[in-house]
Structures are given as structure tokens and as C-alpha cells.
Scaffold this motif. Structure first.
Motif, PDB file in Angstrom:
ATOM      1  N   TYR A 156       0.841  -1.190   0.000  1.00 46.46           N
ATOM      2  CA  TYR A 156       0.000   0.000   0.000  1.00 46.46           C
ATOM      3  C   TYR A 156       0.878   1.243   0.000  1.00 46.46           C
ATOM      4  N   ALA A 157       0.381   2.282  -0.655  1.00 45.94           N
ATOM      5  CA  ALA A 157       1.018   3.588  -0.496  1.00 45.94           C
ATOM      6  C   ALA A 157       0.056   4.435   0.330  1.00 45.94           C
ATOM      7  N   VAL A 158       0.525   4.904   1.475  1.00 47.58           N
ATOM      8  CA  VAL A 158      -0.307   5.792   2.291  1.00 47.58           C
ATOM      9  C   VAL A 158      -0.192   7.181   1.670  1.00 47.58           C
ATOM     10  N   ILE A 159      -1.331   7.749   1.304  1.00 44.24           N
ATOM     11  CA  ILE A 159      -1.306   9.008   0.562  1.00 44.24           C
ATOM     12  C   ILE A 159      -2.243  10.036   1.185  1.00 44.24           C
ATOM     13  N   ALA A 160      -1.844  11.303   1.036  1.00 41.66           N
ATOM     14  CA  ALA A 160      -2.649  12.402   1.572  1.00 41.66           C
ATOM     15  C   ALA A 160      -2.995  13.371   0.453  1.00 41.66           C
ATOM     16  N   ASN A 161      -4.080  14.069   0.631  1.00 36.94           N
ATOM     17  CA  ASN A 161      -4.408  15.179  -0.252  1.00 36.94           C
ATOM     18  C   ASN A 161      -3.380  16.282   0.024  1.00 36.94           C
ATOM     19  N   SER A 162      -2.594  16.647  -1.008  1.00 34.05           N
ATOM     20  CA  SER A 162      -1.462  17.563  -0.786  1.00 34.05           C
ATOM     21  C   SER A 162      -1.906  18.923  -0.260  1.00 34.05           C
ATOM     22  N   LYS A 163      -3.021  19.403  -0.761  1.00 34.59           N
ATOM     23  CA  LYS A 163      -3.491  20.728  -0.340  1.00 34.59           C
ATOM     24  C   LYS A 163      -3.715  20.718   1.168  1.00 34.59           C
ATOM     25  N   PHE A 164      -4.328  19.658   1.631  1.00 38.12           N
ATOM     26  CA  PHE A 164      -4.582  19.531   3.072  1.00 38.12           C
ATOM     27  C   PHE A 164      -3.270  19.376   3.832  1.00 38.12           C
ATOM     28  N   TRP A 165      -2.439  18.449   3.359  1.00 44.28           N
ATOM     29  CA  TRP A 165      -1.210  18.115   4.098  1.00 44.28           C
ATOM     30  C   TRP A 165      -0.267  19.310   4.168  1.00 44.28           C
ATOM     31  N   ASN A 166      -0.092  19.980   3.016  1.00 44.06           N
ATOM     32  CA  ASN A 166       0.833  21.122   2.991  1.00 44.06           C
ATOM     33  C   ASN A 166       0.256  22.334   3.708  1.00 44.06           C
ATOM     34  N   GLY A 167      -1.057  22.353   3.877  1.00 49.56           N
ATOM     35  CA  GLY A 167      -1.698  23.496   4.543  1.00 49.56           C
ATOM     36  C   GLY A 167      -1.726  23.354   6.062  1.00 49.56           C
ATOM     37  N   LEU A 168      -1.254  22.243   6.580  1.00 49.54           N
ATOM     38  CA  LEU A 168      -1.254  22.064   8.043  1.00 49.54           C
ATOM     39  C   LEU A 168      -0.211  22.970   8.685  1.00 49.54           C
ATOM     40  N   PRO A 169      -0.468  23.468   9.903  1.00 47.25           N
ATOM     41  CA  PRO A 169       0.570  24.226  10.604  1.00 47.25           C
ATOM     42  C   PRO A 169       1.817  23.339  10.718  1.00 47.25           C
ATOM     43  N   PRO A 170       3.027  23.927  10.514  1.00 48.77           N
ATOM     44  CA  PRO A 170       4.241  23.101  10.476  1.00 48.77           C
ATOM     45  C   PRO A 170       4.443  22.213  11.700  1.00 48.77           C
ATOM     46  N   ASP A 171       4.103  22.722  12.896  1.00 48.87           N
ATOM     47  CA  ASP A 171       4.318  21.883  14.089  1.00 48.87           C
ATOM     48  C   ASP A 171       3.393  20.655  14.057  1.00 48.87           C
ATOM     49  N   ILE A 172       2.168  20.869  13.622  1.00 46.10           N
ATOM     50  CA  ILE A 172       1.211  19.750  13.554  1.00 46.10           C
ATOM     51  C   ILE A 172       1.701  18.741  12.512  1.00 46.10           C
ATOM     52  N   ARG A 173       2.171  19.256  11.381  1.00 47.74           N
ATOM     53  CA  ARG A 173       2.601  18.335  10.322  1.00 47.74           C
ATOM     54  C   ARG A 173       3.800  17.492  10.795  1.00 47.74           C
ATOM     55  N   ALA A 174       4.698  18.121  11.531  1.00 45.10           N
ATOM     56  CA  ALA A 174       5.857  17.382  12.051  1.00 45.10           C
ATOM     57  C   ALA A 174       5.395  16.276  12.998  1.00 45.10           C
ATOM     58  N   GLN A 175       4.383  16.582  13.804  1.00 43.34           N
ATOM     59  CA  GLN A 175       3.880  15.552  14.738  1.00 43.34           C
ATOM     60  C   GLN A 175       3.195  14.420  13.973  1.00 43.34           C
ATOM     61  N   LEU A 176       2.486  14.785  12.914  1.00 42.90           N
ATOM     62  CA  LEU A 176       1.820  13.753  12.116  1.00 42.90           C
ATOM     63  C   LEU A 176       2.846  12.913  11.346  1.00 42.90           C
ATOM     64  N   ASP A 177       3.911  13.561  10.871  1.00 42.19           N
ATOM     65  CA  ASP A 177       4.983  12.815  10.187  1.00 42.19           C
ATOM     66  C   ASP A 177       5.591  11.778  11.135  1.00 42.19           C
ATOM     67  N   LYS A 178       5.815  12.211  12.356  1.00 41.80           N
ATOM     68  CA  LYS A 178       6.391  11.298  13.366  1.00 41.80           C
ATOM     69  C   LYS A 178       5.420  10.141  13.624  1.00 41.80           C
ATOM     70  N   ALA A 179       4.138  10.483  13.776  1.00 41.95           N
ATOM     71  CA  ALA A 179       3.124   9.430  14.008  1.00 41.95           C
ATOM     72  C   ALA A 179       3.093   8.464  12.823  1.00 41.95           C
ATOM     73  N   MET A 180       3.211   9.006  11.606  1.00 39.71           N
ATOM     74  CA  MET A 180       3.166   8.156  10.410  1.00 39.71           C
ATOM     75  C   MET A 180       4.403   7.260  10.350  1.00 39.71           C
ATOM     76  N   ASP A 181       5.571   7.817  10.655  1.00 40.56           N
ATOM     77  CA  ASP A 181       6.802   7.006  10.627  1.00 40.56           C
ATOM     78  C   ASP A 181       6.678   5.826  11.589  1.00 40.56           C
ATOM     79  N   GLU A 182       6.178   6.109  12.774  1.00 38.44           N
ATOM     80  CA  GLU A 182       6.091   5.030  13.772  1.00 38.44           C
ATOM     81  C   GLU A 182       4.989   4.035  13.422  1.00 38.44           C
ATOM     82  N   ALA A 183       3.878   4.544  12.899  1.00 36.43           N
ATOM     83  CA  ALA A 183       2.785   3.638  12.495  1.00 36.43           C
ATOM     84  C   ALA A 183       3.250   2.747  11.342  1.00 36.43           C
ATOM     85  N   THR A 184       4.113   3.304  10.490  1.00 38.11           N
ATOM     86  CA  THR A 184       4.661   2.530   9.360  1.00 38.11           C
ATOM     87  C   THR A 184       5.565   1.406   9.857  1.00 38.11           C
TER      88      THR A 184
END
Ligand code: LMR
Length: 330
Positions: A236-264
Motif C-alpha cells: 500500500y502507499a499511504v497518501i494524503a491530499n497535498s493541499k490539506f497536508w501542505n496546509g497544516l501548521p508546520p508543528d502539527i505536520r511534524a507531529q503527524l509525520d512522526k506518528a506516520m513514521d512510527e505507524a509505518t
């Protein structure tokens, strides 16, 4: 005076609205088509747990499993329109997006076992495939594993001739269409949520999938013979809508990236065991007979399916194919 009061009231209301909005959690809808009790299902729930923890509740992840929100094709449209923010479709379902390079991952016997698959997606080719999604407004976040496909019907499938004339459900991959045609079968694209009934009623004769999907969707109850062929890999490729993902506040996106890395890491660490356990359950049920190919039979399948590579060269280019074939060597 009356007018000023009216404007003041409207302004106050707007301000209150902004404050309420600021306190509202960002909702991430994550839709997928398998049960919670599969590698992908568990991975999505792990991402939810970690994302909500790391953002201190600023993000709320709503997971919709088992096609409860959207079926295969609909979920791609929903990501595009922004109705959902996250998906994890199999790479076999990327054809409508128009990134043919993904299809190379569905080629028969392309990966050198589990280790070869892992090495490939973790390497530069994995990253370069994800980059190809960007112009489509899609951000590729991770590859999630679900092991190798088996194939089944109500008659044993041991040699290519056994496929002659059988209607086989496929999930959307042009490559799977070609390798089943090369075996003499008649592949049919069908949404995952419709497969059980189609097998039960004879709309199709057979299908391919991984043990965890056979087990959790009960395909083994409506197929008499399953060949543990490992002829292709399901990722599977986990994919996000770019407009949504890039529009997130940077701190939130960093936390979600970390959550995604660990969930992966978590998903990929359980995928193999989930499939081994599911296969053991299928065997224990006694409902379907399991077959394993002899080296000669495997050779015959490989030879029959080989023309798929010729086609793939024209479609995805020999460069991607060469890189992929080299990357998987362990
Ligand atoms: C299928 O449709 O066969 C699979 O891709 C379902 C899944 O997501 O594992």
C-alpha cells in the motif's frame, strides 16, 4: 447607531467563531477497504492513536475501515475532492491516477522475497515513486506491507493450463490483468467489498489476495482450493491530499509525520506474522485446501507470466524496471 450595533454584533460573532474554530480539532478522515484486524487496519488505528497523542488532541483521526465510507474507486475520488484526507490503497489501484511507474511493483515475481521488497521500498526507488505523485496533488507518506498474494478457485491451480477460461477478480492493476490473461484466465476488475459475494454466487471463479485478506473477508469459505503461490506482492502507499497536508501548521505536520513514521514501522513489523497467523487459521478451518507449487510448477508460472515484463517495459520504461529489479536483490 442601530447600524453600528449591527456591525459590532456581527464582528463579535465572527470573532467568537474564529475562537471556536481555533479550539476545534483538525479532523483527518482516513478511509480504507480492509477490516481493522489486518496489517493495514491495525496500522491505521496505530496512526490514529499516535497522531492524537503527539498533537495533544489538536488532531482527531477518524478511521473508516472495511469500505464503510467509500469503495475502491470512490475513495480515490474522495481524496481528490478533499472529502477524505488519508488513504492507503494498494499500488495496484493507482492506474486511474496516471502514474504507471507504480504498476511495476505488481509485476510477477519482481521482489526477491520479503527482504527484497523491504529493501526496494526503503531505497531511492521508493522515494522516487512517491515523488511522482506530487504533480497529481497527492503526497506519498509511506509504503505499508501486506505480503505476497495467493490465488484461488474451486479447482486446484497448479499449472498455467489450470487457469484456462476462469474468471478471476483483480483489484485494478493492468499488470495483474496481463499476467492472468497470460495464464489463460479472464480477469475482471471488481471492488474489494464485492468479492465475497461474487465468489459465493459464481460471478467470478477465483481471486488473488494475501492470507490476511482471505481470512478477514472469509474468501476461504467460498473457495475450495488456494495456491500459496507468492506470485505477486501486495503493498500500500499511504497518501494524503497535498493541499490539506501542505496546509497544516508546520508543528502539527511534524507531529503527524512522526506518528506516520512510527505507524509505518509498526505495520511493517506485524504484516508477516498477521499473514502467517491468517494462513494457519485458514488451514485449521479445513474449508479450503492449500497447495504449494513445486519448483517445476513455479518455473512454468514464471515462464507463462514473463510476457508481462515486455509490456511493462513499454509502459513504465526499462529504466524504472532495471532499477527496480536491481534494488530488490538482497
Ligand atoms: C484488494 O482490493 O484486493 C486489496 O487491495 C484490498 C486491500 O486494500 O488490501
Amino acid at each position: 447607531m442601530r447600524r453600528r450595533t449591527a456591525i459590532g454584533a456581527a464582528g463579535a460573532l465572527a470573532l467568537a467563531g474564529t475562537r471556536a474554530f481555533a479550539q476545534q480539532a483538525i479532523v483527518v478522515k482516513f478511509s480504507h477497504v480492509v477490516t481493522n484486524d489486518t496489517p493495514k487496519g491495525k496500522g491505521a488505528l496505530k496512526f490514529k492513536e499516535l497522531a492524537e497523542k503527539y498533537t495533544g488532541g489538536k488532531v482527531k483521526v477518524e478511521v473508516y475501515p472495511n469500505s464503510t465510507l467509500y469503495k475502491d474507486k470512490e475513495e480515490m475520488d474522495a481524496l481528490n475532492s478533499g472529502a477524505v484526507q488519508l488513504l492507503a490503497p494498494s499500488t495496484a489501484k493507482f492506474r486511474p491516477i496516471g502514474v504507471p511507474e507504480f504498476e511495476a511493483m505488481d509485476l510477477p515475481y519482481i521482489f526477491d522475497g520479503d527482504a527484497g521488497y523491504e529493501k526496494t521500498v526503503k531505497g531511492p526507488i521508493g522515494k522516487s515513486l512517491m515523488k511522482k505523485l506530487e504533480p497529481k496533488g497527492i503526497t506519498g507518506l509511506a509504503f505499508w506491507d501486506n505480503g505476497f498474494h495467493m490465488v484461488s478457485a474451486n479447482t486446484p491451480l497448479l499449472m498455467p493450463a489450470d487457469f484456462q477460461g476462469l474468471k478471476i477478480r483483480i483489484s485494478g492493476s493492468k499488470v495483474a490483468d496481463l499476467y492472468f490473461r497470460a495464464l489463460g484466465a479472464l480477469p475482471q476488475i471488481m471492488a474489494f467489498s464485492e468479492v465475497y459475494q461474487a465468489l459465493q454466487t459464481g460471478v467470478v471463479d477465483g481471486c488473488e489476495n494475501t492470507p490476511s485478506n482471505y481470512y478477514t473477508q472469509k474468501f476461504f469459505e467460498v473457495q475450495k482450493h488456494i495456491t500459496v503461490s507468492s506470485h505477486a506482492h501486495l503493498q500500500y502507499a499511504v497518501i494524503a491530499n497535498s493541499k490539506f497536508w501542505n496546509g497544516l501548521p508546520p508543528d502539527i505536520r511534524a507531529q503527524l509525520d512522526k506518528a506516520m513514521d512510527e505507524a509505518t514501522d509498526y505495520t511493517n513489523s506485524i504484516a508477516n506474522k498477521e499473514n502467517v497467523d491468517a494462513l494457519a487459521e485458514i488451514k485449521a478451518s479445513g474449508k479450503a485446501e492449500l497447495h504449494y507449487l513445486t519448483p517445476e510448477q513455479k518455473k512454468a508460472w514464471q515462464a507463462a507470466m514473463a510476457p508481462t515484463y515486455q509490456w511493462a517495459k513499454g509502459r513504465v520504461g526499462s529504466e524504472v524496471l532495471d532499477v527496480l529489479s536491481r534494488a530488490t536483490k538482497v
